[in-house]
Design an enzyme around this catalytic site. Structure first.
Site, PDB file in Angstrom:
ATOM      1  N   ASP A  69       0.826  -1.199   0.000  1.00  0.00           N
ATOM      2  CA  ASP A  69       0.000   0.000   0.000  1.00  0.00           C
ATOM      3  C   ASP A  69       0.873   1.267   0.000  1.00  0.00           C
ATOM      4  OD1 ASP A  69      -2.046   1.930   0.563  1.00  0.00           O
ATOM      5  OD2 ASP A  69      -3.179   0.411   1.669  1.00  0.00           O
ATOM      6  N   THR A 111      -7.031   3.720  -1.932  1.00  0.00           N
ATOM      7  CA  THR A 111      -6.742   2.326  -1.599  1.00  0.00           C
ATOM      8  C   THR A 111      -7.731   1.343  -2.209  1.00  0.00           C
ATOM      9  OG1 THR A 111      -5.667   2.978   0.447  1.00  0.00           O
ATOM     10  CG2 THR A 111      -6.448   0.708   0.316  1.00  0.00           C
ATOM     11  N   ASN A 115     -12.662   5.191  -1.883  1.00  0.00           N
ATOM     12  CA  ASN A 115     -12.807   4.493  -0.608  1.00  0.00           C
ATOM     13  C   ASN A 115     -14.226   4.652  -0.066  1.00  0.00           C
ATOM     14  OD1 ASN A 115     -10.126   3.697  -0.637  1.00  0.00           O
ATOM     15  ND2 ASN A 115      -9.436   5.289   0.770  1.00  0.00           N
ATOM     16  N   ARG A 143     -10.267  -3.566   3.274  1.00  0.00           N
ATOM     17  CA  ARG A 143     -10.534  -3.313   1.860  1.00  0.00           C
ATOM     18  C   ARG A 143      -9.474  -3.913   0.948  1.00  0.00           C
ATOM     19  NH1 ARG A 143      -9.871   1.670   4.433  1.00  0.00           N
ATOM     20  NH2 ARG A 143      -8.123   3.010   3.803  1.00  0.00           N
ATOM     21  N   ASP A 172       1.586   2.554   3.747  1.00  0.00           N
ATOM     22  CA  ASP A 172       0.570   3.588   3.632  1.00  0.00           C
ATOM     23  C   ASP A 172       0.359   4.309   4.957  1.00  0.00           C
ATOM     24  OD1 ASP A 172      -1.690   4.801   1.961  1.00  0.00           O
ATOM     25  OD2 ASP A 172      -2.791   4.066   3.704  1.00  0.00           O
ATOM     26  N   HIS A 208       1.079   8.352   5.476  1.00  0.00           N
ATOM     27  CA  HIS A 208       0.100   9.325   5.961  1.00  0.00           C
ATOM     28  C   HIS A 208       0.559   9.991   7.255  1.00  0.00           C
ATOM     29  CE1 HIS A 208      -3.097   8.706   3.097  1.00  0.00           C
ATOM     30  NE2 HIS A 208      -3.090   7.400   3.294  1.00  0.00           N
ATOM     31  N   ASP A 215      -1.324  -0.255  -4.700  1.00  0.00           N
ATOM     32  CA  ASP A 215      -2.672   0.233  -4.991  1.00  0.00           C
ATOM     33  C   ASP A 215      -2.673   1.688  -5.448  1.00  0.00           C
ATOM     34  OD1 ASP A 215      -1.759   0.982  -2.473  1.00  0.00           O
ATOM     35  OD2 ASP A 215      -3.750   0.977  -1.573  1.00  0.00           O
ATOM     36  N   HIS A 216      -1.622   2.409  -5.151  1.00  0.00           N
ATOM     37  CA  HIS A 216      -1.468   3.809  -5.543  1.00  0.00           C
ATOM     38  C   HIS A 216      -0.096   4.278  -5.096  1.00  0.00           C
ATOM     39  CE1 HIS A 216      -2.063   4.780  -1.303  1.00  0.00           C
ATOM     40  NE2 HIS A 216      -3.193   4.097  -1.327  1.00  0.00           N
TER      41      HIS A 216
END
Length: 559
Positions: free
Chosen positions: A49, A89, A110, A173, A300, A304, A345-346
């Site tokens: 992630d 995500t 999301n 998810r 991820d 963040h 995922d990104h």
């Protein structure tokens, strides 16, 4: 068997990780063979992630573990694309093992709004079943209901019911979008209690052992990780609101679940779980091909919380490389014929405050006037409807929905004023209407050459997408400046920092090659399907098969 697995789990996650001996060097690879010579017995699909192509390339020269194996022995596509505009995500994970963009998977974000939903905030989560009694956007029931297409595992199981499909991840998810609706087992880290699954699914004996190992690990403090040499230059403080980031080592107290979750410890635990699942279920040891998807979520959380260019992210990537190496070594020792794909995922973007310290003075945070409450108040006032709820949105970028209580005349005024105001805002790149996006053909061709409206079309699902799509300019972080900061950095933009991800394939003995041109994550499913001789109708997916054989042979032959 379970006792042995639990012991292996505890060994794999024992602290201090920094004191563990380095893994032995891999044995020399045998003579190259075709990756497509015979179908592999196990597919291992890994999503890291927020592992952007930038982050991947920044530390590539320092890889010594699993990432080194993939990049030096496998098929390397450093310019992969999550080609759609909504680089979040859930949409990203929905593309990896479906071969389909969000415009087909239905996973546009999301969260999105359904103004007919029987809940006050009208917000739906991508991986929930909102029809469940008592559910809300804050207390949802996890479900694959919203995913509109089958995953690779689902297609494999439909072709051969003996196929075992397993999905484990740090986030629900991630596990759900890669596992799909028909997976045999889907597990994610649900909190201090450990790994959980759907409502009514009791932990298996293995999961009980895993959660016992997790509880023991969590009960121990982490003194922090040593700083690798390549991270020393990153070690300086950066102030963002009330937060100081950039110098962390992931030290935490015993029992600190949040500290565990936002650290390399989380990924180590998920990989240990995955290895134990493969061993206990004997995945890859039967006549059919099995598949396990693994969602590694810590990168991820770190991005963040601390940004992508401090010691925290640097340590995280270093530990990821090491843990992946140990995981692959375990599969090798077990004699499994497996193929790996690793992607993300990104991507992600570092916090503006550090960018401004490092030669990018134009970096900025989004204007508070574009946040949902402020934007609604402004548009309502300009449309002659002061104090009225006229639009719904959950951030300063993305989908915007007109309130259903508006009359046709009011709706027209709201649209006119919203477009006028937003298109004039200095931080807004563009705003597309639903009609403009719907009229755009589904994109094709190199993803690096798409226009913004083509990216938007790849994220567009008419029944769920908003009436407007708001896209910020590059180098505008969509988290506003506040006295008290939560996350300091994020993703979600249509720009390459968030769209570009690595795509790496590996199988023992294959011939290494690197292809620098752009490909898409939706190309993963048809590429893997070709290796196991699984027919996939081309009109059911958006991706194309990537030839994973270096030279004249073609792994896509017959697809």
């Amino acid at each position: 068997m379970l006792k042995h697995v639990a012991a292996a789990l505890l060994l794999a996650t024992a602290m201090p990780v920094v004191a563990q001996s380095p893994a032995p060097a891999a044995a020399p690879a045998p003579a190259a063979r075709s990756i497509a010579a015979t179908p592999p017995k196990l597919i291992v699909a890994i999503s890291v992630d927020q592992f952007s192509a930038d982050l991947f390339s920044e530390y590539r020269q320092y890889y010594t573990g699993g990432l080194k194996r993939l990049t030096s022995e496998g098929a390397v596509f450093p310019r992969g694309y999550q080609s759609h505009a909504a680089t979040e995500t859930c949409p990203g994970h929905s593309t990896i093992l479906t071969g389909s963009r969000p415009s087909r998977t239905g996973i546009i974000a999301n969260n999105w709004f359904d103004l007919d939903a029987k809940r006050e905030d009208k917000s739906l989560y991508c991986a929930e079943d909102e029809s469940q009694p008592g559910s809300s956007s804050d207390k949802y029931e996890a479900s694959p209901l919203h995913l509109k297409v089958p995953t690779l595992g689902g297609r494999m199981k439909a072709a051969n019911p003996a196929t075992r499909v397993v999905s484990v991840a740090g986030k629900d998810r991630a596990a759900i979008m890669m596992g799909g609706a028909t997976a045999d087992q889907v597990w994610w880290l649900g909190g201090p209690q450990g790994y959980v699954s759907y409502k009514g699914v009791a932990p298996t004996p293995l999961v009980t052992k895993v959660n016992q190992a997790f509880a023991q690990r969590l009960a121990q403090p982490n003194p922090g990780f040593e700083l690798p040499a390549q991270c020393v230059s990153k070690d300086f403080p950066v102030q963002a609101g009330n937060r100081t980031v950039g110098t962390g080592r992931f030290a935490r107290d015993a029992g600190d679940y949040k500290g565990f979750r936002i650290s390399p410890e989380q990924d180590a635990m998920t990989l240990a779980f995955a290895a134990a699942a493969i061993e206990s279920m004997q995945l890859g040891k039967q006549a059919q091909t099995d598949i396990i998807s693994i969602g590694l979520s810590a990168t991820d959380y770190v991005g963040h919380t601390f940004g992508t260019e401090g010691t925290e992210s640097c340590i995280q990537v270093d530990r990821l490389d090491t843990e992946l190496g140990a995981f692959f070594d375990k599969l090798d020792k077990d004699g499994i014929d497996y193929v790996v794909v690793l992607t993300a995922d990104h991507g992600g973007h570092d916090l503006p405050e550090r960018h401004r310290m490092n030669a990018m003075p134009m970096e900025q945070r989004v204007d508070m006037a574009l946040t949902p409450k402020a934007l609604n108040a402004t548009i309502a006032e300009k449309a002659g409807l002061p104090g009225k709820k006229v639009i719904w949105s959950d951030g300063p970028s993305g989908d915007v929905y007109y309130d259903k209580g508006l009359t046709a005349a009011q709706r027209a005024r709201v649209e006119t004023e919203a477009l006028k105001y937003l298109r004039a805002h200095p931080q807004v790149q563009t705003v597309f209407t639903k009609a403009e996006i719907a009229a755009t053909p589904s994109p094709s061709g190199p993803p690096e050459s798409w226009s913004l409206i083509q990216e938007a079309r790849a994220s567009f699902y008419p029944a769920r997408s908003g009436d407007l799509l708001l896209l910020l300019k590059p180098r505008v972080m969509s988290i506003p400046e506040q006295a008290v900061m939560g996350s300091v950095a994020t993703h979600g933009s249509p720009w390459d920092t968030d769209r570009r991800v690595p795509i790496l394939f590996w199988r023992k003995g294959m011939q290494h090659f690197e292809q620098p041109l752009g490909v898409e994550t939706v190309d993963i499913l048809p590429s893997l399907a070709a290796l196991i001789k699984l027919p996939v109708p081309k009109d059911q997916i958006d991706g194309r098969c990537l030839d994973l054989v270096a030279g004249k042979d073609d792994s896509c032959a017959g697809q």
